[in-house]
Design a protein around this motif. Structure first.
Motif, PDB file in Angstrom:
ATOM      1  N   LYS A 195       0.826  -1.203   0.000  1.00  0.00           N
ATOM      2  CA  LYS A 195       0.000   0.000   0.000  1.00  0.00           C
ATOM      3  C   LYS A 195       0.865   1.260   0.000  1.00  0.00           C
ATOM      4  O   LYS A 195       0.607   2.208  -0.745  1.00  0.00           O
ATOM      5  N   ALA A 198       2.542   1.713  -3.391  1.00  0.00           N
ATOM      6  CA  ALA A 198       1.579   2.256  -4.352  1.00  0.00           C
ATOM      7  C   ALA A 198       1.401   3.762  -4.145  1.00  0.00           C
ATOM      8  O   ALA A 198       1.368   4.540  -5.113  1.00  0.00           O
ATOM      9  N   GLN A 199       1.308   4.176  -2.893  1.00  0.00           N
ATOM     10  CA  GLN A 199       1.147   5.601  -2.588  1.00  0.00           C
ATOM     11  C   GLN A 199       2.345   6.407  -3.084  1.00  0.00           C
ATOM     12  O   GLN A 199       2.186   7.494  -3.662  1.00  0.00           O
ATOM     13  N   ASN A 202       2.327   6.771  -6.882  1.00  0.00           N
ATOM     14  CA  ASN A 202       1.332   7.753  -7.309  1.00  0.00           C
ATOM     15  C   ASN A 202       1.800   9.180  -7.021  1.00  0.00           C
ATOM     16  O   ASN A 202       1.587  10.093  -7.824  1.00  0.00           O
ATOM     17  N   ARG A 213      -3.604   4.691 -11.847  1.00  0.00           N
ATOM     18  CA  ARG A 213      -2.964   4.848 -10.549  1.00  0.00           C
ATOM     19  C   ARG A 213      -2.711   3.479  -9.947  1.00  0.00           C
ATOM     20  O   ARG A 213      -3.443   2.525 -10.179  1.00  0.00           O
ATOM     21  N   TRP A 214      -1.648   3.403  -9.162  1.00  0.00           N
ATOM     22  CA  TRP A 214      -1.291   2.140  -8.533  1.00  0.00           C
ATOM     23  C   TRP A 214      -2.195   1.862  -7.337  1.00  0.00           C
ATOM     24  O   TRP A 214      -2.595   2.767  -6.617  1.00  0.00           O
ATOM     25  N   GLU A 215      -2.485   0.593  -7.129  1.00  0.00           N
ATOM     26  CA  GLU A 215      -3.184   0.128  -5.939  1.00  0.00           C
ATOM     27  C   GLU A 215      -2.333  -0.949  -5.279  1.00  0.00           C
ATOM     28  O   GLU A 215      -1.468  -1.547  -5.920  1.00  0.00           O
TER      29      GLU A 215
END
Length: 256
Positions: A195, A198-199, A202, A213-215
Motif C-alpha cells: 500500500k 503504491a502511494q 502515485n 494509478r497504482w493500488e
C-alpha cells in the motif's frame, strides 16, 4: 410488407468472414429483393471481436432478443449473413431459434444459406449448427496447443510484464520502467508495505502499464509475478474466475 431485423457479428478467430459493412450490404440486398423493410433501428451489430459462444455475453444479441419479446412483435424475421453469426453453440441456437420461431412467430434467416420449411431443410440447419460448434471448439483447442508450444519454448504469449518489452520473441528490459520494478522490489525487501509503495508511486506520478494509478493489489501482483525470476506463468484452464493447472515455464529474458 414484412419488417426485418438484422444481426451482424464479426469475430477475431482468424476465419474468413465478411466485414460488418459487407455483411450488412448482403443482408440489405436480400431484404430489398424479397420486399422486406429493414429499419436502421432494427440493425443489431456487435462490437468487433465478440464471440458467438455465449449469448449472454453479446449485448446487441440480447438487446435484439429483448425487443423481439415486445407485443405486438416489432419485426417478422431476423436476417443473418450466415447462421454462424447467430450462435456458435447448438444450445443457444436451439433455445433462441425455438423461442423466436415458435413462441414469437419471428423467423431466423441466413441470406447465404437459404433453407425451406421442409424436414430436409430442418436437418440441414441442424448439421450447419453442429459444424459451427465443432469449428469453434476445434479452433479453441488449436489456439491452446499453439500457445502451449510457445510457452514451452519460453516465448511470450501475452503482453510483456511491467518493466519489459518484447523483441525477437524475448523479454528485454524496458529502460524506462525496469528501474521502477527494481525500486519496488528494494522497497518491499526493506519492509515497506504494498500500500505504501503504491502511494509513493502515485505521488511520484508514475502510472501503471495501463496509465492508471497504482493500488496495493497491483503492486502485490507485480511482485509475485514469476517473470522476474526468469519464468512464465500461463493459465491454460480457467473456471469460474479461478485459475487451474497453472504452468510456469522458464522464459528467455534479461534481468529488469
Amino acid at each position: 410488407m414484412k419488417i426485418a431485423a438484422a444481426y451482424i457479428r464479426v469475430s477475431t478467430d482468424g476465419q474468413l468472414e465478411y466485414s460488418p459493412d459487407s455483411q450488412l450490404k448482403v443482408v440489405r440486398d436480400y431484404a430489398q429483393k424479397n420486399g422486406m423493410l429493414l429499419p436502421e433501428s432494427f440493425i443489431f451489430q456487435e462490437e468487433e471481436g465478440i464471440s458467438g459462444k455465449q449469448a449472454e455475453k453479446r449485448p446487441a444479441f440480447m438487446r435484439m432478443i429483448g425487443m423481439a419479446k415486445q407485443k405486438p412483435k416489432p419485426f417478422d424475421c431476423i436476417l443473418l449473413w450466415k447462421f454462424s453469426r447467430f450462435a456458435r453453440s447448438r444450445r443457444d441456437s436451439i433455445v433462441y431459434k425455438t423461442m423466436l420461431r415458435k413462441q414469437l412467430g419471428i423467423d431466423v434467416i441466413s441470406v447465404t444459406e437459404q433453407l425451406g420449411d421442409d424436414e430436409l431443410s430442418l436437418l440441414l440447419e441442424a448439421v450447419i449448427e453442429a459444424m459451427d460448434e465443432y469449428y469453434s471448439i476445434n479452433l479453441a483447442e488449436e489456439v491452446k496447443r499453439g500457445m502451449l508450444e510457445k510457452v514451452s519454448r519460453g516465448e511470450p504469449v501475452t503482453p510483456p510484464a511491467y518493466g519489459y518489452r518484447i523483441q525477437e520473441k524475448r523479454y528485454i528490459p524496458n529502460s524506462e520502467t525496469a528501474p521502477v520494478v527494481r525500486w519496488m522490489f528494494e522497497q518491499r525487501a526493506q519492509g515497506i508495505s504494498c500500500k505504501e509503495i503504491a502511494q509513493q508511486l502515485n505521488e511520484m506520478g508514475i502510472p501503471t502499464a495501463r496509465g492508471l494509478r497504482w493500488e496495493a493489489r497491483a503492486v502485490e501482483y507485480l511482485l509475485q509475478n514469476p517473470v522476474y525470476i526468469g519464468k512464465i506463468r500461463w493459465n491454460p484452464h480457467r473456471s469460474s474466475g479461478r485459475t487451474r493447472n497453472t504452468a510456469t515455464i522458464h522464459a528467455h529474458r534479461g534481468k529488469p
